[in-house]
Design an enzyme around this catalytic site. Sequence first.
Site, PDB file in Angstrom:
ATOM      1  N   LYS A 115      38.858  30.190  40.724  1.00  0.00           N
ATOM      2  CA  LYS A 115      38.486  28.915  41.338  1.00  0.00           C
ATOM      3  C   LYS A 115      37.277  29.110  42.236  1.00  0.00           C
ATOM      4  CE  LYS A 115      43.077  27.028  41.132  1.00  0.00           C
ATOM      5  NZ  LYS A 115      44.395  27.121  41.734  1.00  0.00           N
TER       6      LYS A 115
ATOM      7  N   GLU B 193      42.297  50.204  47.762  1.00  0.00           N
ATOM      8  CA  GLU B 193      43.085  49.111  47.166  1.00  0.00           C
ATOM      9  C   GLU B 193      43.543  48.181  48.286  1.00  0.00           C
ATOM     10  OE1 GLU B 193      44.113  47.764  44.126  1.00  0.00           O
ATOM     11  OE2 GLU B 193      44.937  46.366  45.587  1.00  0.00           O
TER      12      GLU B 193
ATOM     13  N   ASP C 166      38.228  41.272  40.568  1.00  0.00           N
ATOM     14  CA  ASP C 166      38.009  39.855  40.856  1.00  0.00           C
ATOM     15  C   ASP C 166      38.774  38.880  39.978  1.00  0.00           C
ATOM     16  OD1 ASP C 166      36.282  40.585  42.879  1.00  0.00           O
ATOM     17  OD2 ASP C 166      34.555  40.687  41.529  1.00  0.00           O
TER      18      ASP C 166
ATOM     19  N   ASP D  19      37.144  41.832  31.067  1.00  0.00           N
ATOM     20  CA  ASP D  19      37.334  41.190  29.760  1.00  0.00           C
ATOM     21  C   ASP D  19      36.851  39.740  29.796  1.00  0.00           C
ATOM     22  OD1 ASP D  19      39.327  40.141  31.322  1.00  0.00           O
ATOM     23  OD2 ASP D  19      40.997  40.902  30.127  1.00  0.00           O
TER      24      ASP D  19
ATOM     25  N   GLU E 220      37.253  54.850  43.218  1.00  0.00           N
ATOM     26  CA  GLU E 220      37.675  53.674  42.440  1.00  0.00           C
ATOM     27  C   GLU E 220      37.944  52.525  43.399  1.00  0.00           C
ATOM     28  OE1 GLU E 220      40.990  53.921  39.648  1.00  0.00           O
ATOM     29  OE2 GLU E 220      40.731  51.795  39.165  1.00  0.00           O
TER      30      GLU E 220
ATOM     31  N   ASP F   8      40.229  46.948  52.224  1.00  0.00           N
ATOM     32  CA  ASP F   8      39.304  46.062  51.517  1.00  0.00           C
ATOM     33  C   ASP F   8      37.990  46.835  51.379  1.00  0.00           C
ATOM     34  OD1 ASP F   8      37.279  44.182  50.907  1.00  0.00           O
ATOM     35  OD2 ASP F   8      38.484  42.559  51.768  1.00  0.00           O
TER      36      ASP F   8
END
Length: 192
Positions: free
Chosen positions: A96, A42, A92, A128, A17, A70
Amino acid sequence: MIDPRLLVGAGAPVELEIGPGRGGFMLERVALDANVRIVGLEVKRKWATIVDQKLKALGHGGRARVFAEDARDALPRFVAGTVATVFVHFPDPWWKKRHHKRLVLAAPLLDELARILTPGGEVFVQTDVEERADRYQALFDAHAAFEPLGPEPRVAENPFSARSPRERRALLDGLPILRLHYRRRPTPTAPG
Ligand SMILES: C[S@@+](CC[C@H](N)C(=O)[O-])C[C@H]1O[C@@H](n2cnc3c(N)ncnc32)[C@H](O)[C@@H]1O
């Protein structure tokens, strides 16, 4: 090189993941299926540590670990063909334009996913944000190593039973969830 199988005591390719955040998906996934072996990457050290300790405390530390990394830096160090399934839930949160360099799900990462996945290995992505789903779909569709797992890249449901924290929030808020399910082509192809 990092062999993710060795991190979770596996003799076979494992799950990965990217960006588990508060870890709900990994915690549920290992609790639901005693055969699951999964590594999380993570970037936020605090959450990587908390979730890794929680997994350990619940007795899952031998087959589920989270590392403060990362993913863009760690994946090039993974041994090729060692991952069976990659999950990227709601990545993500950068909107901007000047933050776009932070995007994790971008073309260089797809090349790495193509390399570390087994032939036929799966990638499951949720978001979403429609614009992001379109962007991710375009990236996978343009990449020679990937093809939709089913008839269409977009799927209505999460077939993995476990849900990520953001997924639960979106469901509670009645937000639509866009889901993409691809697989690495079974035959080797040059990254494209
Ligand atoms: C919007 S949160 C979603 C968290 C979780 N996946 C969920 O669905 O609830 C995005 C997560 O990805 C992590 N992240 C962002 N960029 C990353 C990267 N390059 N490598 C690893 N994790 C990353 C963030 O720290 C954060 O925990």
